[in-house]
Scaffold this motif. Structure first.
Motif, short mmCIF file in Angstrom:
data_model
loop_
_atom_site.label_atom_id
_atom_site.label_comp_id
_atom_site.label_asym_id
_atom_site.label_seq_id
_atom_site.Cartn_x
_atom_site.Cartn_y
_atom_site.Cartn_z
N SER A 171 0.82 -1.21 0.00
CA SER A 171 0.00 0.00 0.00
C SER A 171 0.86 1.26 0.00
CB SER A 171 -0.93 0.02 1.21
OG SER A 171 -0.19 0.09 2.42
N LEU A 172 0.31 2.32 -0.54
CA LEU A 172 1.04 3.59 -0.67
C LEU A 172 0.93 4.42 0.60
CD1 LEU A 172 2.36 5.99 -2.23
CD2 LEU A 172 0.03 6.62 -2.95
N ARG A 173 2.09 4.93 1.03
CA ARG A 173 2.12 5.99 2.03
C ARG A 173 2.75 7.20 1.35
NH1 ARG A 173 6.03 6.64 7.36
NH2 ARG A 173 5.31 8.73 7.94
N ALA A 174 2.03 8.30 1.34
CA ALA A 174 2.52 9.52 0.70
C ALA A 174 2.62 10.63 1.75
CB ALA A 174 1.60 9.95 -0.43
N ALA A 175 3.68 11.43 1.65
CA ALA A 175 3.86 12.53 2.59
C ALA A 175 4.59 13.67 1.90
CB ALA A 175 4.66 12.06 3.81
N SER A 176 4.19 14.88 2.22
CA SER A 176 4.91 16.07 1.76
C SER A 176 5.77 16.54 2.92
CB SER A 176 3.91 17.16 1.35
OG SER A 176 4.60 18.32 0.93
N PHE A 177 7.09 16.50 2.71
CA PHE A 177 7.99 16.84 3.80
C PHE A 177 9.32 17.31 3.24
CE2 PHE A 177 10.78 16.03 7.45
CZ PHE A 177 10.00 16.53 8.49
N GLY A 178 9.69 18.55 3.55
CA GLY A 178 10.93 19.11 3.07
C GLY A 178 10.74 20.08 1.93
N VAL A 179 11.81 20.77 1.58
CA VAL A 179 11.79 21.80 0.55
C VAL A 179 12.82 21.45 -0.53
CG1 VAL A 179 12.09 24.26 0.06
CG2 VAL A 179 11.09 23.52 2.25
N THR A 180 12.43 21.56 -1.78
CA THR A 180 13.26 21.12 -2.90
C THR A 180 14.62 21.82 -2.95
OG1 THR A 180 11.34 20.52 -4.25
CG2 THR A 180 13.39 21.02 -5.42
N GLY A 181 14.63 23.13 -2.81
CA GLY A 181 15.86 23.87 -3.05
C GLY A 181 16.86 23.89 -1.91
N THR A 182 16.46 23.45 -0.71
CA THR A 182 17.34 23.60 0.45
C THR A 182 17.62 22.31 1.19
OG1 THR A 182 15.44 24.07 1.88
CG2 THR A 182 16.53 25.95 0.83
N ASP A 183 16.82 21.27 0.97
CA ASP A 183 16.88 20.10 1.84
C ASP A 183 17.52 18.88 1.19
OD1 ASP A 183 15.52 21.78 3.50
OD2 ASP A 183 13.64 20.65 3.50
N LEU A 184 18.27 18.13 1.99
CA LEU A 184 18.84 16.84 1.60
C LEU A 184 18.14 15.75 2.42
CD1 LEU A 184 22.63 17.76 1.62
CD2 LEU A 184 21.19 17.47 -0.38
N SER A 185 17.81 14.66 1.78
CA SER A 185 17.15 13.57 2.50
C SER A 185 18.07 12.99 3.56
CB SER A 185 16.71 12.48 1.52
OG SER A 185 17.83 11.99 0.81
N ALA A 186 17.49 12.62 4.70
CA ALA A 186 18.28 12.11 5.82
C ALA A 186 17.49 11.05 6.59
CB ALA A 186 18.69 13.26 6.74
N GLN A 187 16.73 10.23 5.90
CA GLN A 187 15.86 9.26 6.54
C GLN A 187 16.66 8.24 7.36
OE1 GLN A 187 16.48 9.31 3.26
NE2 GLN A 187 17.22 7.28 2.73
N ASN A 188 16.15 7.94 8.54
CA ASN A 188 16.70 6.89 9.40
C ASN A 188 15.82 6.79 10.64
OD1 ASN A 188 18.68 5.07 10.82
ND2 ASN A 188 19.95 5.65 9.07
N ASP A 189 16.20 5.91 11.56
CA ASP A 189 15.41 5.70 12.77
C ASP A 189 15.99 6.54 13.91
OD1 ASP A 189 13.82 4.81 14.81
OD2 ASP A 189 14.71 2.82 14.94
N TYR A 190 15.49 7.75 14.07
CA TYR A 190 16.00 8.66 15.09
C TYR A 190 15.31 8.50 16.44
CZ TYR A 190 18.25 10.94 11.12
OH TYR A 190 19.01 11.20 10.00
N ASP A 191 14.11 7.91 16.46
CA ASP A 191 13.40 7.75 17.73
C ASP A 191 13.49 6.34 18.30
OD1 ASP A 191 11.73 6.46 15.94
OD2 ASP A 191 10.12 7.93 16.05
N GLY A 192 14.18 5.45 17.60
CA GLY A 192 14.48 4.14 18.16
C GLY A 192 13.33 3.17 18.23
N ASP A 193 12.32 3.35 17.37
CA ASP A 193 11.17 2.44 17.41
C ASP A 193 11.24 1.34 16.36
OD1 ASP A 193 10.70 3.90 15.11
OD2 ASP A 193 8.58 4.28 15.54
N GLY A 194 12.36 1.25 15.64
CA GLY A 194 12.52 0.21 14.62
C GLY A 194 11.94 0.55 13.27
N LYS A 195 11.47 1.79 13.11
CA LYS A 195 10.93 2.23 11.84
C LYS A 195 11.73 3.42 11.32
CE LYS A 195 6.14 1.03 13.10
NZ LYS A 195 4.76 1.57 13.24
N THR A 196 11.89 3.48 10.01
CA THR A 196 12.57 4.62 9.40
C THR A 196 11.69 5.86 9.51
OG1 THR A 196 13.74 3.21 7.83
CG2 THR A 196 13.55 5.52 7.26
N ASP A 197 12.29 6.94 9.95
CA ASP A 197 11.59 8.22 10.00
C ASP A 197 11.89 9.01 8.74
OD1 ASP A 197 10.84 7.76 12.76
OD2 ASP A 197 12.89 8.31 13.31
#
Length: 323
Positions: free
Chosen positions: A257-283
């Motif tokens: 199933s699709l999960r879609a989210a709008s998060f970040g700005v095209t001209g200024t942001d670099l992707s940095a996905q990872n598990d920062y809250d320690g719940d076993g899921k990528t943030d």
């Protein structure tokens, strides 16, 4: 959004600038360990500064590390748990000599291993499932892509032709067997043509093909739903620099199933996905070049975390896994 080895027009820009706990959660844990420098089961905010070649690490367990390591003119940042102690090791791969240089977190020992040649792409992951990151490169020649892996289990070379020279690498543990699979994103002729992900699943040695995203989307792998499998996921840049970034995630734990989210700005942001809250899921996460802030969409409660770490023109280490 100039990530290392992203789409064609951005490769040269970034290359010149940087060249740069449980089995069921294996896909996420392996990715998290590469950025978990203190072993508290949370990814740490970390950046590399090309101006002085220093790694700045904000340990989520407390304290910080500033370590000069590598060269912005010749090296790719290649973090991973190479020594198997559950912590990320500071590591680079040098394009000019094909040598992997690292500091083992277990004993702070320096290591240098020659593996690869100029023009290769480093793709270090745990391909043999022994809990240690394997040194690995992809080589594009004669229209094909060949994967070379130095297996940490026995020090033996594994070589496999998989993908076309025009594909983008997308390794991940898509079948949840503790081993990373060879995988690529194949673009179409035009930027907005359908892209196809091809995955060689190690568990069954079968080929999977998944149509997902546009050809110019960026690959942002991670286990966003916490089922222990890497999800096929992409980020789409907007039409202009002020437009938002759109994340499209195929959740393997929900029958695709699709999960879609709008998060970040095209001209200024670099992707940095990872598990920062320690719940076993990528943030879902980005790092903003204009102010040095990490912005994290927490998977625990969908809340926003913002943390200042870094300065303009730094490179977020977490972006090493985006292509």
């Amino acid at each position: 959004m100039n990530n290392i080895l992203t789409k064609s027009g951005k490769i040269s820009v970034v290359f010149a600038c940087f060249l740069l706990l449980v089995v069921s959660a294996s896909a996420q844990l392996s990715l998290r360990k590469a950025l978990d420098f203190d072993g508290d089961n949370k990814a740490d905010y970390s950046v590399f500064r090309p101006a002085n070649n220093i790694w700045y690490i904000n340990r989520s367990g407390g304290g910080s590390t500033f370590q000069q390591f590598g060269s912005s003119n010749t090296d790719y940042q290649t973090p991973g748990d190479f020594d198997g102690d559950g912590k990320g090791d500071i590591s680079v791969w040098r394009d000019t000599d094909g040598v992997w240089y690292r500091l083992n977190s277990s004993n702070n020992a320096f290591s240098a291993v020659q593996f690869g040649i100029t023009g290769d792409e480093p793709v270090a992951r745990d391909y043999d499932g022994d809990g240690k990151t394997d040194q690995a490169v992809v080589r594009r020649s004669n229209g094909a892509m060949t994967w070379y892996v130095l297996r940490s289990t026995n020090g033996q070379l594994q070589a496999a032709q998989f993908g076309l020279a025009t594909d983008y690498t997308a390794p991940g543990d898509y079948d949840g067997d503790l081993k990373f699979d060879y995988a690529v994103q194949r673009p179409g002729t035009n930027p907005t043509d359908q892209a196809i992900f091809y995955i060689l699943q190690t568990q069954t040695n079968t080929l999977a093909s998944i149509a997902w995203g546009f050809s110019n989307d960026l690959v942002v792998p991670g286990d966003y739903d916490g089922d222990g499998k890497t999800d096929v996921a992409v980020v789409r840049e907007g039409a202009n620099s002020s437009a938002g970034l759109s994340w499209f995630i195929r959740q393997s734990g929900s029958n695709g199933s699709l999960r879609a989210a709008s998060f970040g700005v095209t001209g200024t942001d670099l992707s940095a996905q990872n598990d920062y809250d320690g719940d076993g899921k990528t943030d879902i996460a980005v790092w903003r070049d204009t102010n040095g802030f990490f912005y994290v969409l927490r998977s625990t409660d969908s809340g926003l975390t913002s943390a200042q770490w870094g300065a303009p023109n730094d490179f977020p280490i977490a972006s090493y896994d985006t292509h």
